[in-house]
Write a protein that holds these residues in place. Sequence first.
Motif, PDB file in Angstrom:
ATOM      1  N   ALA A  78       0.833  -1.209   0.000  1.00 29.21           N
ATOM      2  CA  ALA A  78       0.000   0.000   0.000  1.00 29.21           C
ATOM      3  C   ALA A  78       0.865   1.255   0.000  1.00 29.21           C
ATOM      4  O   ALA A  78       0.572   2.230  -0.712  1.00 29.21           O
ATOM      5  CB  ALA A  78      -0.913  -0.007   1.217  1.00 29.21           C
ATOM      6  N   ILE A  79       1.932   1.249   0.793  1.00 30.35           N
ATOM      7  CA  ILE A  79       2.815   2.422   0.840  1.00 30.35           C
ATOM      8  C   ILE A  79       3.514   2.613  -0.496  1.00 30.35           C
ATOM      9  O   ILE A  79       3.694   3.732  -0.974  1.00 30.35           O
ATOM     10  CB  ILE A  79       3.822   2.275   1.994  1.00 30.35           C
ATOM     11  CG1 ILE A  79       3.081   2.410   3.324  1.00 30.35           C
ATOM     12  CG2 ILE A  79       4.927   3.316   1.906  1.00 30.35           C
ATOM     13  CD1 ILE A  79       3.899   2.074   4.527  1.00 30.35           C
ATOM     14  N   ASP A  80       3.892   1.516  -1.122  1.00 28.73           N
ATOM     15  CA  ASP A  80       4.478   1.587  -2.462  1.00 28.73           C
ATOM     16  C   ASP A  80       3.535   2.275  -3.425  1.00 28.73           C
ATOM     17  O   ASP A  80       3.938   3.129  -4.226  1.00 28.73           O
ATOM     18  CB  ASP A  80       4.748   0.164  -2.959  1.00 28.73           C
ATOM     19  CG  ASP A  80       6.219  -0.098  -3.173  1.00 28.73           C
ATOM     20  OD1 ASP A  80       7.021   0.761  -2.764  1.00 28.73           O
ATOM     21  OD2 ASP A  80       6.548  -1.158  -3.731  1.00 28.73           O
ATOM     22  N   GLN A  81       2.258   1.897  -3.333  1.00 27.27           N
ATOM     23  CA  GLN A  81       1.252   2.488  -4.212  1.00 27.27           C
ATOM     24  C   GLN A  81       1.080   3.974  -3.911  1.00 27.27           C
ATOM     25  O   GLN A  81       0.994   4.797  -4.821  1.00 27.27           O
ATOM     26  CB  GLN A  81      -0.082   1.769  -4.033  1.00 27.27           C
ATOM     27  CG  GLN A  81      -1.223   2.351  -4.853  1.00 27.27           C
ATOM     28  CD  GLN A  81      -2.552   1.673  -4.529  1.00 27.27           C
ATOM     29  OE1 GLN A  81      -2.575   0.498  -4.188  1.00 27.27           O
ATOM     30  NE2 GLN A  81      -3.635   2.422  -4.627  1.00 27.27           N
ATOM     31  N   LEU A  82       1.068   4.303  -2.624  1.00 26.05           N
ATOM     32  CA  LEU A  82       0.877   5.707  -2.240  1.00 26.05           C
ATOM     33  C   LEU A  82       2.048   6.580  -2.676  1.00 26.05           C
ATOM     34  O   LEU A  82       1.873   7.759  -2.978  1.00 26.05           O
ATOM     35  CB  LEU A  82       0.691   5.806  -0.724  1.00 26.05           C
ATOM     36  CG  LEU A  82      -0.631   5.257  -0.171  1.00 26.05           C
ATOM     37  CD1 LEU A  82      -0.635   5.326   1.342  1.00 26.05           C
ATOM     38  CD2 LEU A  82      -1.810   6.020  -0.737  1.00 26.05           C
ATOM     39  N   TYR A  86       0.859  11.449  -5.850  1.00 23.87           N
ATOM     40  CA  TYR A  86       1.318  12.709  -5.258  1.00 23.87           C
ATOM     41  C   TYR A  86       0.370  13.233  -4.193  1.00 23.87           C
ATOM     42  O   TYR A  86       0.785  13.782  -3.174  1.00 23.87           O
ATOM     43  CB  TYR A  86       1.471  13.743  -6.377  1.00 23.87           C
ATOM     44  CG  TYR A  86       1.915  15.117  -5.911  1.00 23.87           C
ATOM     45  CD1 TYR A  86       1.002  16.172  -5.805  1.00 23.87           C
ATOM     46  CD2 TYR A  86       3.239  15.349  -5.575  1.00 23.87           C
ATOM     47  CE1 TYR A  86       1.408  17.419  -5.374  1.00 23.87           C
ATOM     48  CE2 TYR A  86       3.648  16.587  -5.137  1.00 23.87           C
ATOM     49  CZ  TYR A  86       2.737  17.625  -5.041  1.00 23.87           C
ATOM     50  OH  TYR A  86       3.148  18.863  -4.607  1.00 23.87           O
ATOM     51  N   ARG A  87      -0.924  13.036  -4.386  1.00 27.86           N
ATOM     52  CA  ARG A  87      -1.897  13.602  -3.453  1.00 27.86           C
ATOM     53  C   ARG A  87      -1.833  12.951  -2.087  1.00 27.86           C
ATOM     54  O   ARG A  87      -2.385  13.476  -1.118  1.00 27.86           O
ATOM     55  CB  ARG A  87      -3.321  13.484  -4.018  1.00 27.86           C
ATOM     56  CG  ARG A  87      -3.837  12.063  -4.148  1.00 27.86           C
ATOM     57  CD  ARG A  87      -5.157  12.045  -4.902  1.00 27.86           C
ATOM     58  NE  ARG A  87      -5.691  10.707  -5.042  1.00 27.86           N
ATOM     59  CZ  ARG A  87      -6.477  10.122  -4.158  1.00 27.86           C
ATOM     60  NH1 ARG A  87      -6.816  10.755  -3.057  1.00 27.86           N
ATOM     61  NH2 ARG A  87      -6.927   8.898  -4.366  1.00 27.86           N
ATOM     62  N   HIS A  88      -1.145  11.826  -1.968  1.00 27.90           N
ATOM     63  CA  HIS A  88      -1.077  11.138  -0.686  1.00 27.90           C
ATOM     64  C   HIS A  88       0.295  11.300  -0.013  1.00 27.90           C
ATOM     65  O   HIS A  88       0.653  10.539   0.863  1.00 27.90           O
ATOM     66  CB  HIS A  88      -1.343   9.635  -0.875  1.00 27.90           C
ATOM     67  CG  HIS A  88      -2.777   9.321  -1.173  1.00 27.90           C
ATOM     68  ND1 HIS A  88      -3.795   9.661  -0.332  1.00 27.90           N
ATOM     69  CD2 HIS A  88      -3.354   8.702  -2.242  1.00 27.90           C
ATOM     70  CE1 HIS A  88      -4.959   9.252  -0.841  1.00 27.90           C
ATOM     71  NE2 HIS A  88      -4.714   8.685  -2.005  1.00 27.90           N
ATOM     72  N   ARG A  89       1.071  12.298  -0.435  1.00 28.63           N
ATOM     73  CA  ARG A  89       2.447  12.391   0.051  1.00 28.63           C
ATOM     74  C   ARG A  89       2.528  12.527   1.571  1.00 28.63           C
ATOM     75  O   ARG A  89       3.454  12.005   2.198  1.00 28.63           O
ATOM     76  CB  ARG A  89       3.169  13.552  -0.628  1.00 28.63           C
ATOM     77  CG  ARG A  89       2.585  14.934  -0.341  1.00 28.63           C
ATOM     78  CD  ARG A  89       3.276  16.007  -1.197  1.00 28.63           C
ATOM     79  NE  ARG A  89       2.809  17.339  -0.884  1.00 28.63           N
ATOM     80  CZ  ARG A  89       1.708  17.873  -1.363  1.00 28.63           C
ATOM     81  NH1 ARG A  89       0.926  17.158  -2.161  1.00 28.63           N
ATOM     82  NH2 ARG A  89       1.325  19.092  -1.037  1.00 28.63           N
ATOM     83  N   GLU A  90       1.541  13.224   2.204  1.00 28.23           N
ATOM     84  CA  GLU A  90       1.594  13.388   3.657  1.00 28.23           C
ATOM     85  C   GLU A  90       1.327  12.070   4.367  1.00 28.23           C
ATOM     86  O   GLU A  90       1.957  11.754   5.376  1.00 28.23           O
ATOM     87  CB  GLU A  90       0.574  14.445   4.101  1.00 28.23           C
ATOM     88  CG  GLU A  90       0.941  15.851   3.653  1.00 28.23           C
ATOM     89  CD  GLU A  90      -0.089  16.877   4.127  1.00 28.23           C
ATOM     90  OE1 GLU A  90      -1.037  16.459   4.822  1.00 28.23           O
ATOM     91  OE2 GLU A  90       0.060  18.054   3.789  1.00 28.23           O
TER      92      GLU A  90
END
Length: 425
Positions: A78-82, A86-90
């Motif tokens: 999941a972190i790899d996907q995030l 870009y919108r999930h950088r935080e």
Amino acid sequence: MNKENTLVTTEAVKNKLAAIYRDEGRRIYATLIRLLGDFELAEEAFHDAFSIAMTKWQVEGIPNKPANWLVSTGRFKAIDQLRRQYRHREIVAQLASELPDQDLANDELLLADEQLIADDQLRLIFTCCHPALDTKVQVALTLREVCGLTTEQIASAFITSVSTMAQRIVRGKQKIRTAHIPFQLPPQAQLEERIDSVLSVIYLVYNEGYSSSAGDSVTRTELTTEAIRLARQLQSFLADTEITGLLALMLLNESRRNARINKQGDIILLAEQDCSLWNQTLIQEGIALVKSSTAGGEYGFYTLQAAIAAEHAQACNANDTNWQQILTWYSLLLQIAPSPVIELNRAVAVAMHHGPEAALLLVEQLLQQKVMQKYHLCFATYAELLGQVGRKDEARTALKHALTLTKQAPEQRILKSKLAALSAS
């Protein structure tokens, strides 16, 4: 990584993953929700982990702690996907800061603790049953997220369109996100109140499965099975007499499953059931739980209903039933949870113990209440009592009215059968 073996056959891995999915899947999913903070992301990670395991375990062997491996693999995936979004950088920064930059092959660094995984499913139950959510949404979310039923299965069970049920589930997830409902067990001060909400949802799920509100089927096994499973989980986590009482009630009712329906799918009333078909294992477990939950002398809503069910389970016919004790339990139940439905059930016990004339007065009083004028079982009970005292024309009228109030096909058939019997006599 220590493994059971290397170069495992495809069939062996398939069987292992199928067993894990069946026995531990919902717990793994609940942990991923806690770790990732998002239902959709957790569901995708959950399925990705199983897909990766199918390939890797054939080469690397099955890990000593497969559930831990699946949780960690799903989270990393999941972190790899995030990272690619870009919108999930935080979110990525927060999650990545908590992860050691190590190879997944090292069992010592796997993130999931077995007890934590077990507790996560309890956290998920309380999240889905949060009082900020509408009851219908609580039920839908619990069945979808905690039990793993598909939206189609839930919609079918509640005779609702798939789109309507999907909207409820989406609405619930949005509410959890926007209201910042925490994925955690409630504080001790709120635990009793929140347990009531969870038990209420489990009870609703079981009742809909035990006696469907509409449709061609009397029972829906997928609902009763999940309700009992949830109650068992709660009981293993929390020492609470009402959890024990609810589990006992469901087990005792479930014990009569094989005797409740004939081959045509029609209802067989308790007085006419073949008690040799009752499941004695469930009955003995239920009675033991009733004794445990009533031992302290404090009786709750579910405990008292379980006590009544236990009396019925210990008697093969009406003549052997301890109706005096059942009346005592009903009187206590009405004190803590006044309800016209409970009054109606008590009236049936009055009829069995004191005769139909005494019960008729009680039912006629109940029929003055607006809510009972729409309840088919009240008119069906009224008709039964009228027939017993020889007022057959009035009994037929009551049965005809009961027929207009029920949407369940098997109940309609049994009412028609009673109406035909009255006309013949």
